[in-house]
Design a protein around this motif. Structure first.
Motif, PDB file in Angstrom:
ATOM      1  N   HIS A  35       0.904  -1.087  -0.055  1.00 52.78           N
ATOM      2  CA  HIS A  35      -0.007   0.167   0.064  1.00 52.78           C
ATOM      3  C   HIS A  35       0.895   1.176  -0.174  1.00 52.78           C
ATOM      4  N   ASP A 191      -5.431   9.703   8.801  1.00 50.01           N
ATOM      5  CA  ASP A 191      -6.277   8.290   8.805  1.00 50.01           C
ATOM      6  C   ASP A 191      -6.696   8.028  10.090  1.00 50.01           C
ATOM      7  N   TYR A 215      -0.387  10.026  -0.635  1.00 44.55           N
ATOM      8  CA  TYR A 215      -1.923   9.999  -0.263  1.00 44.55           C
ATOM      9  C   TYR A 215      -2.970  11.023  -0.742  1.00 44.55           C
ATOM     10  N   ASN A 223      -7.958  10.333  -3.703  1.00 46.66           N
ATOM     11  CA  ASN A 223      -7.527   9.463  -2.512  1.00 46.66           C
ATOM     12  C   ASN A 223      -8.524   8.346  -2.433  1.00 46.66           C
ATOM     13  N   ASN A 227      -7.685   4.183  -2.834  1.00 45.45           N
ATOM     14  CA  ASN A 227      -8.229   3.175  -1.913  1.00 45.45           C
ATOM     15  C   ASN A 227      -8.917   2.100  -2.283  1.00 45.45           C
ATOM     16  N   GLU A 230      -6.441  -0.100  -4.391  1.00 41.29           N
ATOM     17  CA  GLU A 230      -5.672  -0.785  -3.370  1.00 41.29           C
ATOM     18  C   GLU A 230      -6.457  -2.040  -2.985  1.00 41.29           C
TER      19      GLU A 230
END
Length: 329
Positions: A35, A191, A215, A223, A227, A230
């Motif tokens: 990641h 986060d 990020y 962003n 996500n 991923e």
């Protein structure tokens, strides 16, 4: 040369002294970070550099989505689980993977590399350690004394070890830059560990407020898309890994991503930090990377004290590293 060179060498020696004797056979590294978190890439790279000092070989590196039980073919293979700050009940997927490995490989020595421990729920802690205590050859390394105390109450103290973060096995002396700018950085995490309070009144001079450059913190939409990408990579890897010839399609470490992602992330992190004169950070690895690049750094901490606890354990004698303490009066 880094002004903290001797301090960094001392931390490397602590890791080597406490960890090396336990790795007495060939080993495999699991749960490596596929990641964008630059901090996890720094840990991973530090682990790889540490492996170069060992007599025994690393026979494989897998993220939690590419790993198959059949990838470990011998009870003699030592299982290393990637270090970091994901031990507890904040990051469920990584913690669940730890429990899966510990339950499925009762006859292999398992070593959890240096972690920060945090539980929001006592019930979750008790449930996890009911599993961990069922393994006869499990070692847990932690990065700070608070984590040590949490585990000491629930685990065999002889197999609980204190050691610094594995990123201190990195040498970035050749990347140290004496920048001409006086602009500072407020590296503010965005986060699950982000703190609600703002530290902007603490920061001196002209400064930027940013999270890690990986990020896309300037665009929430980008962003969110990253996500999803991923997550999709992990889900596809988890299915395709069982197909014949899957190794030709997915990489054990990176899944479908670029095979040099770790180094790309680290290089972006170094370029990012090197733009600034002084770093104020709520990220532990913003702190560690700043130390490795010989920057003046102020620790602002995350929501549960991760960086403060690490500072208290290892960094009090470091040059140009300060801990901000909020005045409650």
């Amino acid at each position: 040369m880094n002004s903290n060179k001797q301090n960094i060498i001392q931390l490397k020696n602590v890791i080597a002294t406490r960890l090396t004797p336990l790795i007495d056979n060939d080993f495999i590294l699991l749960d490596i970070p596929n990641h964008r978190n630059i901090g996890d890439s720094l840990i991973w790279k530090g682990e790889v550099e540490f492996f170069k000092t060992l007599q025994h070989k690393c026979i494989g590196q897998y993220n939690r989505y590419t790993f198959k039980k059949s990838d470990i073919k011998s009870d003699k293979t030592i299982i290393l689980l990637h270090g970091g700050g994901n031990f507890g009940d904040i990051y469920e997927s990584s913690q669940s993977f730890k429990k899966y490995i510990i339950e499925r490989f009762p006859n292999n020595k398992i070593i959890i590399l240096p972690q920060t421990v945090h539980y929001n729920s006592e019930a979750n802690l008790k449930r996890d350690f009911a599993i961990f205590n069922g393994h006869h050859d499990l070692y847990i390394f932690v990065r700070d004394l608070i984590s040590y105390d949490i585990i000491k109450e629930n685990f065999n103290g002889e197999k609980l070890k204190l050691a610094p973060d594995m990123a201190f096995f990195l040498d970035f002396d050749s990347d140290i830059r004496n920048t001409e700018t006086l602009k500072n950085l407020y590296l503010n995490r965005t986060d699950a560990e982000a703190i609600k309070d703002s530290f902007q009144n603490v920061i001196e001079g002209e400064y930027d407020i940013k999270d890690w450059p990986t990020y896309n913190s300037s665009s929430q939409r980008l962003n969110i898309i990253s996500n999803y990408i991923e997550a999709l990579d992990g889900k596809l890897s988890n299915v395709i890994k069982y197909f014949p010839g899957s190794s030709l399609i997915i990489d054990n470490a990176y899944g479908f991503k670029k095979k040099n992602g770790m180094d790309l992330h680290i290089n972006r992190g170094k370029e990012f930090i090197n733009q600034y004169h002084k770093v104020y950070t709520t990220r532990l690895h913003g702190l560690i990377l700043s130390i490795l690049l010989d920057k003046e750094v102020v620790i602002l901490d995350n929501v549960y004290g991760k960086s403060k606890n690490f500072y208290d354990a290892w960094l009090k004698d470091f040059n140009n590293v300060k801990l901000y303490v909020k005045n409650e009066s």
